[in-house]
Scaffold this active site. Structure first.
Site, PDB file in Angstrom:
ATOM      1  N   SER A   1      -9.722   2.150   3.159  1.00  0.00           N
ATOM      2  CA  SER A   1      -8.785   2.753   2.290  1.00  0.00           C
ATOM      3  C   SER A   1      -8.000   1.930   1.568  1.00  0.00           C
ATOM      4  O   SER A   1      -7.165   2.308   0.592  1.00  0.00           O
ATOM      5  CB  SER A   1      -7.960   3.724   3.076  1.00  0.00           C
ATOM      6  OG  SER A   1      -7.162   3.082   4.053  1.00  0.00           O
TER       7      SER A   1
ATOM      8  N   LYS B   1       0.866  -1.299  -0.100  1.00  0.00           N
ATOM      9  CA  LYS B   1      -0.124   0.021  -0.036  1.00  0.00           C
ATOM     10  C   LYS B   1       0.985   1.277  -0.041  1.00  0.00           C
ATOM     11  O   LYS B   1       1.908   1.391   0.814  1.00  0.00           O
ATOM     12  CB  LYS B   1      -1.183  -0.284   1.357  1.00  0.00           C
ATOM     13  CG  LYS B   1      -1.728   1.379   1.245  1.00  0.00           C
ATOM     14  CD  LYS B   1      -2.827   0.892   2.500  1.00  0.00           C
ATOM     15  CE  LYS B   1      -3.872   2.075   2.702  1.00  0.00           C
ATOM     16  NZ  LYS B   1      -4.824   1.727   4.042  1.00  0.00           N
TER      17      LYS B   1
ATOM     18  N   SER C   1     -10.037  -0.546   7.450  1.00  0.00           N
ATOM     19  CA  SER C   1      -9.528  -0.065   5.799  1.00  0.00           C
ATOM     20  C   SER C   1      -8.571  -1.371   5.297  1.00  0.00           C
ATOM     21  O   SER C   1      -8.230  -1.243   4.365  1.00  0.00           O
ATOM     22  CB  SER C   1      -8.465   1.057   5.911  1.00  0.00           C
ATOM     23  OG  SER C   1      -9.077   2.118   6.108  1.00  0.00           O
TER      24      SER C   1
END
Lengths: 96, 513
Positions: free
Chosen positions: B154, B79, B178
């Protein structure tokens, strides 16, 4: 509406954000609705409850007092938007 | 079966048996990214050359009979809020669009040391604030099951890249759901470890008392492998737990005897989609058939979790994001234009005789901060900085921030009480399946309410996992959430593996044209 446009403008200065007139209007409405929602907590009885600041409560975590190589200056300055060989540059602070 | 369809565990078996090389495996995933990511948009950057170099290095060591790390040449996506030395790390923000970290996050370093091949950086909501990846300033990610739907967030890119077979393993982060929510939306396995299990050093901070890094994969077995590689105490993160890390990959296959499962009454109430509810109840029956006992538990303060979270997280964010000032790194406004603008404002105040206006004018330094942040940060990030600044400001601190910290303890106590009765809490990951792109962007509060079942775990600091447990009639994945007491990730993984041995939802893959 729990917040006024003036409240939001003041918060934007504290937040170091410059909002346009349109943004201020939208933000006032959205923040007011969120604040109204989080006011839900006022109905919870929290007498004698200790605040919980962290998920794992740890105490006194010390690092050993040893000298380490820190980030070399060149690398620390490498991402600066404005700099010279030694320093970060900011707009004039004095004599404005 | 092609290489990209295999789990990391199966790839490792083939790699160590010499049936394939890491270069071949890496190339296969790079090819899939090349063909599928135009539609999905999971990656912000793909590090093809360095990935192939890393893979070749692992291959040559393996061939020479030298030691190879736990991840043995299997690709891992990261990420884009974990610092990667020398490679752009953007947090999906214009603020950090060109930021090149001078060091690796501990998790990235550990993955390199374990011979995980770093294949690229995945898209996300800007600064991890959001639940749909629509808040990314740098690109759109679609749900591989239906390109009109969001992947969740997210960690949307992190989940979508696994679902679309562009990486077998990926790293996400979870501050309020997330990892688990996008895992649920994309039909993959995603684990949020106990707070402190994984070092946060080098993770670009959102809410430091809630942020946690975790693995995303196809199976619990693969998640166990990646968790084993990244967990452990780190002197660079004083909040990382100083406890031994279990060998998750060794224990994940052991079935749990006499498992006691609790269903949270409050997770089956208003707002839960009936199809999701029915699917989750079917999943619970699977556990029953495996010998688990099921009982009801209560988390009475659950209904305050969202309000508590949306005070604590923005408060911490407002402080953490104060560092983006246009001085040390990140976006800075055009200084000449800014000075001219200030001069024009001053002149206008002077001409109209507005003395208060003159007195309250920004200095050039303050205006540089404000203008740089206004240009570099997106609407959701601004909203949360503003909210947090408000709830921490004089006169409101006690009513909001301090109050929320107290309710946070009550939420934790609910968990402690529940875990006296049961080993695991099981329920839906989200109230409904992935929604259409754009459906909630105009109403931040409705987006926040998506986190209803996931935020409590972050507030309490307990671990949670989402695993696929079925599909809606429209073909969208449904996630089952399991939560366990602090540091009981082994149980979470074992229980998830048991479910995946008895079902095949986790083996389903979307068809991309």
């Amino acid at each position: 509406m729990s917040l006024s446009r003036e409240d939001v403008e003041k918060v934007s200065l504290l937040s170091r954000l410059k909002l346009s007139e349109d943004e201020l209007v939208v933000m006032t409405d959205q923040m007011s609705r969120i604040i109204d929602y989080i006011d839900l907590l006022s109905e919870v009885n929290t007498d004698d409850v200790e605040p919980m600041t962290h998920a794992v409560e740890q105490f006194n975590v010390f690092a050993d007092d040893v000298v380490h190589q820190s980030l070399p200056r060149d690398e620390a300055l490498a991402n600066a938007p404005k700099r010279d060989d030694e320093c970060f540059h900011v707009p004039a602070v004095l004599g404005d | 079966m092609s290489l990209i369809q295999l789990t990391a565990t199966d790839l490792l078996k083939k790699l160590s048996a010499g049936e394939v090389t890491s270069v071949e495996v890496t190339q296969a995933f790079l090819d899939q990214i090349e063909s599928a990511d135009k539609q999905v948009g999971a990656f912000l950057s793909v590090t093809k050359d360095s990935a192939l170099e890393q893979a070749a290095d692992v291959d040559s060591r393996r061939k020479a009979g030298k030691p190879v790390g736990l991840l043995g040449g299997v690709p891992v996506a990261i990420k884009d809020l974990l610092c990667t030395k020398g490679q752009v790390t953007t947090c999906a923000s214009k603020m950090l669009e060109n930021f090149i970290p001078p060091y690796d996050a501990t998790v990235v370093r550990k993955i390199r040391e374990a011979d995980g091949v770093l294949i690229g950086k995945t898209n996300m909501d800007e600064f991890a604030m959001g639940g749909s990846t629509e808040n990314s300033a740098l690109g759109k990610t679609s749900n591989p099951w239906n390109l009109d739907c969001v992947p969740g967030g997210s960690s949307g890119g992190a989940a979508a890249c696994v679902a679309a077979s562009m990486a077998p393993l990926s790293i996400g982060t979870d501050t309020g759901g997330s990892i688990r929510q996008p895992a649920g939306f994309c039909g993959v396995t995603g684990l949020k470890p106990t707070y402190g299990r994984v070092s946060r050093f080098g993770l670009i901070a959102f809410a430091s008392s809630l942020d946690q890094i975790g693995p995303m994969a196809r199976t619990a077995e693969d998640a166990a492998l990646l968790l084993e590689a990244i967990s452990g105490h780190d002197p660079m993160d004083s909040t990382s737990a100083n406890v031994a890390s279990p060998q998750f990959s060794q224990t994940v296959g052991k079935p749990l005897e006499g498992l006691r499962i609790g269903l949270v009454k409050e997770h089956f109430g208003d707002g839960l989609d009936s199809e999701v509810e029915a699917t989750v109840r079917e999943a619970v029956k699977v556990y029953q058939s495996l010998g688990a006992t099921i009982s009801d538990v209560s988390l009475p303060h659950n209904k305050y979790a969202i309000a508590t979270y949306y005070i604590i997280a923005p408060s911490e964010a407002s402080s953490n994001l104060a560092r983006y000032d246009g001085v040390h790194y990140g976006h800075r406004c055009d200084e000449k234009q800014m000075i001219e603008q200030l001069a024009a404002e001053k002149k206008a105040f002077e001409e109209s005789g507005d003395e208060e206006g003159l007195r309250n004018m920004d200095t050039s330094l303050v205006r540089m901060y404000r203008q740089s942040r206004a240009e570099g940060l997106g609407p959701e990030v601004k909203r949360r900085i503003m909210l947090g600044t408000y709830t921490l400001s004089a006169g409101y601190y006690d009513a909001y921030y301090l109050k929320a910290l107290k309710v946070r303890r009550l939420i934790r106590q609910d968990y402690d009480t529940a875990f006296k009765e049961v080993d695991l809490i099981v329920g839906p990951t989200t109230p409904s399946t992935a929604f259409k792109t754009g459906a909630k962007t105009d109403d931040p509060l409705s987006m926040y309410l998506e986190d209803l079942y996931t935020v409590s775990a972050n507030l309490a600091g307990v671990g949670g996992i989402s695993i696929p447990c079925g599909f809606s009639t429209t073909g969208m994945p449904i996630g089952l959430q399991l939560q366990a007491p602090p540091l009981a990730e082994e149980k979470l993984l074992q229980a998830s593996h048991m479910f995946q041995q008895a079902t095949d939802w986790h083996t389903r893959r979307p068809e991309l044209s």
